[in-house]
Enzyme design. Sequence first.
Site, mmCIF file in Angstrom:
data_model
loop_
_atom_site.group_PDB
_atom_site.id
_atom_site.type_symbol
_atom_site.label_atom_id
_atom_site.label_comp_id
_atom_site.label_asym_id
_atom_site.label_seq_id
_atom_site.Cartn_x
_atom_site.Cartn_y
_atom_site.Cartn_z
ATOM 1 N N GLY A 109 -3.888 7.253 -5.536
ATOM 2 C CA GLY A 109 -4.604 8.424 -5.414
ATOM 3 C C GLY A 109 -4.035 9.662 -6.314
ATOM 4 N N CYS A 112 -11.339 26.397 12.679
ATOM 5 C CA CYS A 112 -12.462 25.348 13.571
ATOM 6 C C CYS A 112 -11.868 25.380 14.816
ATOM 7 C CB CYS A 112 -12.167 23.956 12.878
ATOM 8 S SG CYS A 112 -13.559 22.926 13.377
ATOM 9 N N LEU A 113 -11.194 24.481 15.521
ATOM 10 C CA LEU A 113 -10.950 24.552 16.909
ATOM 11 C C LEU A 113 -9.826 25.636 17.053
ATOM 12 C CD1 LEU A 113 -11.195 23.104 19.715
ATOM 13 C CD2 LEU A 113 -9.313 21.616 18.867
ATOM 14 N N THR A 170 11.760 -7.408 -10.871
ATOM 15 C CA THR A 170 10.341 -7.307 -11.346
ATOM 16 C C THR A 170 9.473 -8.261 -10.847
ATOM 17 O OG1 THR A 170 11.062 -8.587 -13.300
ATOM 18 C CG2 THR A 170 11.177 -6.491 -13.414
ATOM 19 N N LYS A 225 10.783 -7.125 -19.925
ATOM 20 C CA LYS A 225 10.666 -8.266 -19.220
ATOM 21 C C LYS A 225 9.126 -8.426 -18.524
ATOM 22 C CE LYS A 225 12.847 -10.934 -15.679
ATOM 23 N NZ LYS A 225 13.920 -11.023 -14.646
ATOM 24 N N GLU A 228 -8.886 24.978 3.952
ATOM 25 C CA GLU A 228 -7.910 24.320 3.032
ATOM 26 C C GLU A 228 -8.610 23.037 2.306
ATOM 27 O OE1 GLU A 228 -8.713 22.180 7.311
ATOM 28 O OE2 GLU A 228 -8.711 24.168 6.597
ATOM 29 N N SER A 263 0.699 -1.371 -0.069
ATOM 30 C CA SER A 263 -0.028 -0.006 -0.067
ATOM 31 C C SER A 263 0.840 1.312 0.059
ATOM 32 C CB SER A 263 -0.771 -0.044 1.419
ATOM 33 O OG SER A 263 -0.219 -0.047 2.438
ATOM 34 N N SER A 264 0.193 2.419 -0.055
ATOM 35 C CA SER A 264 0.926 3.590 -0.062
ATOM 36 C C SER A 264 1.840 3.885 -1.270
ATOM 37 C CB SER A 264 1.598 3.850 1.160
ATOM 38 O OG SER A 264 0.737 3.476 2.383
ATOM 39 N N LEU A 265 1.474 3.255 -2.362
ATOM 40 C CA LEU A 265 2.580 3.539 -3.495
ATOM 41 C C LEU A 265 2.081 4.837 -4.061
ATOM 42 C CD1 LEU A 265 2.780 0.124 -5.274
ATOM 43 C CD2 LEU A 265 4.497 1.489 -4.055
ATOM 44 N N HIS A 315 -13.461 25.359 7.227
ATOM 45 C CA HIS A 315 -11.946 24.550 6.935
ATOM 46 C C HIS A 315 -11.692 25.105 5.467
ATOM 47 C CE1 HIS A 315 -11.494 21.501 10.207
ATOM 48 N NE2 HIS A 315 -12.705 21.846 10.322
#
Length: 545
Positions: free
Chosen positions: A18, A383-384, A187, A222, A519, A13-15, A517
């Site tokens: 997204g 926010c906070l 590979t 290959k 952002e 994961s995390s490749l 928010h």
Amino acid sequence: MARFIFITGGVVSSLGKGLMAASLAALLQARGYRVRIRKFDPYLNVDPGTMSPYQHGEVYVTDDGAETDLDLGHYERFTGVPSRQSDNVTSGRIYQTIIAKERRGDYLGATVQVIPHVTDAIKQFARNAVDDLDFVLCEIGGTVGDIESLPFMEAIRQLKNDLGRGNAIFVHLTLVPYIAAAGELKTKPTQHSVRDLTALGIQPDVLVCRCEQPLPAAERAKIALFCNVRPEAVIPALDAETIYGVPQQYHAEGLDAEVLRAFDIDPDATAPELRRWVDIEDRLANPEGEVTIGVVGKYTGMKDAYKSLHEALVHGGIANRVKVNIRWLDAELFEGPEKDIAPALEPMHAILVPGGFGERGSEGKIASVKFARERNVPYFGICLGMQMACIEGARNTAGIEKASTTEFGPTDEPVVGLITEWMTEEGLQKREEGGDLGGTMRLGAYDATLAGNSHVATIYGDTAISERHRHRYEVNIHYKEALEKGGLVFSGMSPDGQLPEIVERPDHPWFVGVQFHPELKSKPFDPHPLFASFVQAALKQSRLV
């Protein structure tokens, strides 16, 4: 008819699925195509709204009030297309919908099964409201082989057949690791990942290979041979200097061209217009100054908890052509009556306190507000962070020593309290204090009216704005007069005048707190005006010290 691009990941994961999906969508958009990106999340939570940021990073909120995966932030920042609730679905939401139907008797006594009922629900989600689009990119969360993702893999396999030849392709992202001891790129993990994918009935049309070293032609050949794709469809994906350089990098490697070829579309017929990405990368690579901004928060050990905030500060730097150095400061380290926070905050050219939930670190945040106010350091409370600014102002400039928030427990001076009702376009919304955490917040885009002579009205260039919210508590309007006598002006209110949206200190170089928010709406090619102005104020401060 919309064409579908299904994006899967393998090996680990995390490749960056997204980011790859967002970059590909941006490239297709740069060629004049209409795009939308969707995310399928296999976990059983209905949405990430009640998940700890340490578990899943930030919760990204859409205009229509959906709490979604942080990848939707990437999608918006790269394409400018506002995400919506229909762009993110989880296994939990799918099963919740199916079980509700079963309880109502909608299945007429049939045995409810993964195939066809779950897979049909997933396919219906994927095909919802796509008539005005050229391409729909669907990212499947997790990696090939995960038990949780199997219904989604089966659904997209079926969907390609349902859509017909030439209307759907598969793009698979894998890892090609570099083994330093052997001095070689390997590979085999990619070969195994594609083998697992084909065992599920999915043959990738394009392979994107994450690697730390350039991928030689021999290795590409290959991989192509063993994975049954054309060598040109094996796309290297090396680390980039900045995420905003990724679209150009993928274009240089031919990703968008190969995707179009997979649909039998001539990529030479439309050249992408990439000037906006060239300009962004140039501004990041050649800054004309730099500032240091201290972010005093609760989740500073997990940068993805503030992903959109980080990017919005970068966008503020792009707007001013300066490099923004972010210092993540744990608010808990600023707590205690004997704590001297000056050594940590004095090097900062500006201070920002972001959103969050819970009491932990709150006194450290309040101390940071006081430091910024007394030292005339630019301050931005979100926010906070706005609520802490109001409590600090109540205690230290309005004479309300016991000022606090009911979020942290019973208090005699509830400067901040639980919001139980507010007006929307649909009418009065009500919430109960003991309601489900996932259903008690003010979520999504709401309008605000700004005072015409205020600092924020000058920043926005308007007195009517719309911003995204995600909060359960509000500044108590009954303290407005006392706080304003202490110098904290309520410069933005809800249209009905009942909910404080923005506070500011006119006698301060830059002191703004917002309940929303901002952002979440900032983009590299369209930086949010509050962040652009905040970074500009930090730049002025840097020239004073």
